[in-house]
Design an enzyme around this catalytic site. Structure first.
Site, short mmCIF file in Angstrom:
data_model
loop_
_atom_site.label_atom_id
_atom_site.label_comp_id
_atom_site.label_asym_id
_atom_site.label_seq_id
_atom_site.Cartn_x
_atom_site.Cartn_y
_atom_site.Cartn_z
N LYS A 77 0.72 -1.06 -0.07
CA LYS A 77 -0.07 0.06 -0.07
C LYS A 77 0.86 1.33 0.25
O LYS A 77 1.81 1.26 0.82
CB LYS A 77 -0.85 0.01 1.18
CG LYS A 77 -2.04 1.01 1.21
CD LYS A 77 -2.78 1.03 2.47
CE LYS A 77 -3.54 2.35 2.75
NZ LYS A 77 -4.66 2.31 3.72
N LYS B 284 1.32 9.57 5.47
CA LYS B 284 1.49 8.53 6.16
C LYS B 284 2.66 7.79 5.70
O LYS B 284 2.99 6.68 5.71
CB LYS B 284 0.28 7.64 5.99
CG LYS B 284 -0.87 8.06 6.62
CD LYS B 284 -2.21 7.37 6.11
CE LYS B 284 -3.49 7.82 6.92
NZ LYS B 284 -4.46 6.93 6.86
N GLU C 30 7.59 -6.88 0.72
CA GLU C 30 6.44 -6.55 1.79
C GLU C 30 5.37 -7.68 1.66
O GLU C 30 4.78 -8.31 2.54
CB GLU C 30 5.66 -5.25 1.57
CG GLU C 30 6.29 -3.97 2.16
CD GLU C 30 6.34 -3.72 3.53
OE1 GLU C 30 5.50 -4.65 4.11
OE2 GLU C 30 6.45 -2.78 4.16
N LYS D 262 -2.17 -1.26 -3.76
CA LYS D 262 -3.06 -0.21 -3.72
C LYS D 262 -2.24 0.95 -4.10
O LYS D 262 -1.25 0.95 -3.25
CB LYS D 262 -3.95 -0.26 -2.39
CG LYS D 262 -4.78 0.71 -2.12
CD LYS D 262 -5.28 0.52 -0.89
CE LYS D 262 -6.09 1.88 -0.30
NZ LYS D 262 -6.54 1.79 0.89
C1 PBG Z 1 -6.98 3.55 5.69
C2 PBG Z 1 -7.32 3.48 4.40
C3 PBG Z 1 -7.45 4.28 3.47
C4 PBG Z 1 -8.00 3.71 2.25
C5 PBG Z 1 -8.34 2.43 2.72
N1 PBG Z 1 -8.11 2.17 4.06
C6 PBG Z 1 -6.67 5.52 3.30
C7 PBG Z 1 -5.55 5.92 4.01
O1 PBG Z 1 -4.82 5.07 3.89
O2 PBG Z 1 -5.33 7.10 4.25
C8 PBG Z 1 -8.32 4.25 0.80
C9 PBG Z 1 -9.16 3.76 0.10
C10 PBG Z 1 -9.57 4.52 -0.95
O3 PBG Z 1 -8.86 5.68 -1.34
O4 PBG Z 1 -10.41 4.35 -1.77
N2 PBG Z 1 -6.57 2.51 6.52
#
Ligand code: PBG
Length: 329
Positions: free
Chosen positions: A196, A223, A239, A254
């Site tokens: 991610k 983040k 990962e 993602k």
């Molecule tokens: C947070 C989380 C995020 C998404 C899914 N879980 C946002 C982030 O990491 O700030 C993003 C999903 C999307 O943008 O459609 N745990």
């Protein structure tokens, strides 16, 4: 002399094109993200995600029945937590009668066969909008992993089929797997957000859940200390392999479109199902351009979904799931 092989023969008309098409999209490809809020009769459109809504539990039941009737058989749940219930440690996340726990039960009641996956992360519950416990400006790793394991058990108790940790703490898959086994939840699966990235494409999602990092002193504005650097590729494999070793049943990459090289690379290397999350910003871009009349909504939607599957996704989490099924059926 003309070439013996003329590739255009296989493109002559739709009949031959459909006969040789390598990537076909069906309702089975999708995991449908759902946003849940407290209240009754609530169906609120998310401003930066046109035609996407937050549902209260009563309307959530209707929505999942509709999804099921369309052949969409898996959902991924996110909750919008009232500010009053937020703290640093996500205490509310463990409430057996919390919104997530009630949402899981509501769906299993309305549609017992629907596969329910739950988001496991602290950000919707955190006063700081981070995916972990924050101390002296730092997101703590191991303390957070322990809370995520407790959250996972709570979701499993409520009836979740899979938990989906979206936080990127180190070692959390093993911590969660061991906790689930210890509590007898041997059949509860883990879909890990393995690669991610720290992406700017999550903006609309943070609007949907009011979960953006808080603009406060000593709170990191992004983040980047836990989510991955967009420049990195080898690290995504590392990962993902670690998460599989720790017990992940499904791994996820993602965002989608901007990371399809990573998707293919991981698909070539691993032997568990690969999921891709086409995130909120990807959805918003297509909706916005289509609203302006600058892009053909359905054509671009289908092209991007097809590209994600072609790149190697077995599973696509997408806000377009219903639009796609309507388009293809
Ligand atoms: C947070 C989380 C995020 C998404 C899914 N879980 C946002 C982030 O990491 O700030 C993003 C999903 C999307 O943008 O459609 N745990």
């Amino acid at each position: 002399m003309y070439p013996i092989r003329r590739n255009r023969r296989l493109r002559t008309n739709e009949a031959i094109r459909s006969l040789v098409r390598e990537t076909i999209i069906t309702p089975n490809d999708f995991l449908v993200p759902l946003f849940v809020v407290e209240g009754k009769g609530v169906k609120e459109e998310i401003a930066s995600m046109p035609n996407y809504y937050r549902y209260s539990l009563d309307l959530l039941s209707e929505e999942v029945k509709q999804l099921w009737s369309m052949g969409l058989k898996s959902v991924l749940l996110f909750v919008k937590v009232p500010d009053l219930l937020k703290d640093n440690k996500g205490t509310e996340a463990l409430n057996p009668d919390g919104l997530m726990q009630r949402a899981v039960k509501t769906i299993k009641n309305a549609c017992p066969e629907m596969l329910v996956m739950t988001d496991v992360a602290l950000d919707p519950y955190s006063i700081y909008g981070h995916d972990g416990v924050l101390v002296d400006g730092k997101v703590l790793n191991d303390d957070t992993a322990e809370i995520l394991a407790d959250m996972s058990i709570s979701h499993a108790e409520a009836g979740a089929d899979f938990v989906a940790p979206s936080d990127m703490m180190d070692g959390r898959i093993l911590t969660i797997r061991e906790a689930l086994e210890d509590e007898g939840f041997t059949d509860t699966g883990i879909m890990s957000y393995s690669a991610k990235y720290a992406s700017a494409f999550y903006g609309p999602f943070r609007d949907a859940l009011d979960s953006a990092p808080a603009n406060m002193k000593n709170v990191p504005k992004d983040k980047k200390t836990y989510q991955m650097d967009p420049g990195n590729r080898d690290e995504a494999l590392r990962e993902t392999e670690m998460d599989i070793d720790e017990g992940a049943d499904i791994v996820m990459i993602k965002p989608g479109i901007a990371y399809l090289d990573i998707v293919r690379e991981i698909r070539n290397e691993v032997e568990v199902p690969v999921a891709v999350y086409q995130v909120s910003g990807e959805y918003a871009m297509i909706k916005a351009a289509a609203e302006k009349g600058w892009l053909d909504h359905d054509a671009v939607m289908m092209e991007q979904i097809t590209a994600i599957k072609r790149a190697g996704a077995h599973i696509i989490a997408s806000y377009f799931a219903k639009d796609v099924v309507n388009f293809i059926s």
